[in-house]
Structures are given as structure tokens and as C-alpha cells.
Design a protein around this motif. Structure first.
Motif, PDB file in Angstrom:
ATOM      1  N   THR A  55       0.844  -1.197   0.000  1.00  0.00           N
ATOM      2  CA  THR A  55       0.000   0.000   0.000  1.00  0.00           C
ATOM      3  C   THR A  55       0.879   1.246   0.000  1.00  0.00           C
ATOM      4  O   THR A  55       0.659   2.183  -0.781  1.00  0.00           O
ATOM      5  CB  THR A  55      -0.939   0.005   1.223  1.00  0.00           C
ATOM      6  OG1 THR A  55      -1.798  -1.135   1.144  1.00  0.00           O
ATOM      7  CG2 THR A  55      -1.770   1.272   1.275  1.00  0.00           C
ATOM      8  N   ARG A  59       1.330   4.000  -3.143  1.00  0.00           N
ATOM      9  CA  ARG A  59       1.133   5.437  -2.926  1.00  0.00           C
ATOM     10  C   ARG A  59       2.396   6.225  -3.256  1.00  0.00           C
ATOM     11  O   ARG A  59       2.329   7.297  -3.851  1.00  0.00           O
ATOM     12  CB  ARG A  59       0.703   5.708  -1.488  1.00  0.00           C
ATOM     13  CG  ARG A  59      -0.717   5.302  -1.216  1.00  0.00           C
ATOM     14  CD  ARG A  59      -1.118   5.643   0.197  1.00  0.00           C
ATOM     15  NE  ARG A  59      -2.453   5.135   0.463  1.00  0.00           N
ATOM     16  CZ  ARG A  59      -2.913   4.844   1.655  1.00  0.00           C
ATOM     17  NH1 ARG A  59      -2.159   5.028   2.720  1.00  0.00           N
ATOM     18  NH2 ARG A  59      -4.130   4.380   1.805  1.00  0.00           N
ATOM     19  N   ASN A  63       2.570   8.995  -5.948  1.00  0.00           N
ATOM     20  CA  ASN A  63       2.898  10.362  -5.535  1.00  0.00           C
ATOM     21  C   ASN A  63       4.169  10.881  -6.188  1.00  0.00           C
ATOM     22  O   ASN A  63       4.280  12.057  -6.504  1.00  0.00           O
ATOM     23  CB  ASN A  63       3.045  10.442  -4.015  1.00  0.00           C
ATOM     24  CG  ASN A  63       1.727  10.285  -3.302  1.00  0.00           C
ATOM     25  OD1 ASN A  63       0.672  10.444  -3.895  1.00  0.00           O
ATOM     26  ND2 ASN A  63       1.786   9.948  -2.031  1.00  0.00           N
TER      27      ASN A  63
END
Length: 82
Positions: A55, A59, A63
Motif C-alpha cells: 500500500t 502510494r 505520488n
């Protein structure tokens, strides 16, 4: 057989590399352990940690707009030892 971290596994992102090393540490704990209950606990820990790691990695890749191919290549290299 104990697995060792190799510089070729480095992604260049310290926090991701540290997490990958932690997963490798968990795997090595299984190899060193003979107690069934403790082995189950280690496996549960690996599952929890890898879920949170993936996870985080997704991200971070999103990002930072990084190509996740390098991470996938490293995972593939590590998975050959499992």
C-alpha cells in the motif's frame, strides 16, 4: 538457507529499500525457526507487513510518479528464493 540483501535489489528509495530488507528479515526468521506456533506468527507478521508495504509502495510510486517496473523487477528477483 538464509537470503542476503544484494545491492542489485536497491530501488534508490531508502524507505522502500528498508522495507524490502525488513521483509527479507522476516523470511530469514522462518528459516531459523523450528517452533510451529512461532512460525505461524512470523507468517502472520509477513502478511501484515507486506500488505502495508505494498500500500505504501503504491502510494509512493503514484505520488512520486515513479515507474513501478523497477520495484516489480526486484520483487521478482526476491520471489525466486521463496
Amino acid at each position: 538457507m538464509k537470503m542476503k540483501w544484494s545491492p542489485e535489489y536497491n530501488t534508490g528509495i531508502d524507505v522502500i529499500d528498508d522495507q524490502h530488507k525488513r521483509i527479507l528479515d522476516y523470511i530469514n526468521q522462518i528459516d531459523q525457526n523450528t517452533d510451529r506456533h512461532h512460525t505461524k506468527q512470523i507468517l502472520d507478521d509477513i502478511i501484515d507487513y507486506t500488505q502495508s508495504h505494498f500500500t505504501f509502495e503504491e502510494r509512493a510510486n503514484s505520488n512520486m510518479r515513479c515507474d513501478s517496473l523497477k520495484s516489480l523487477m526486484i520483487i521478482n528477483k526476491l520471489s525466486k528464493f521463496l
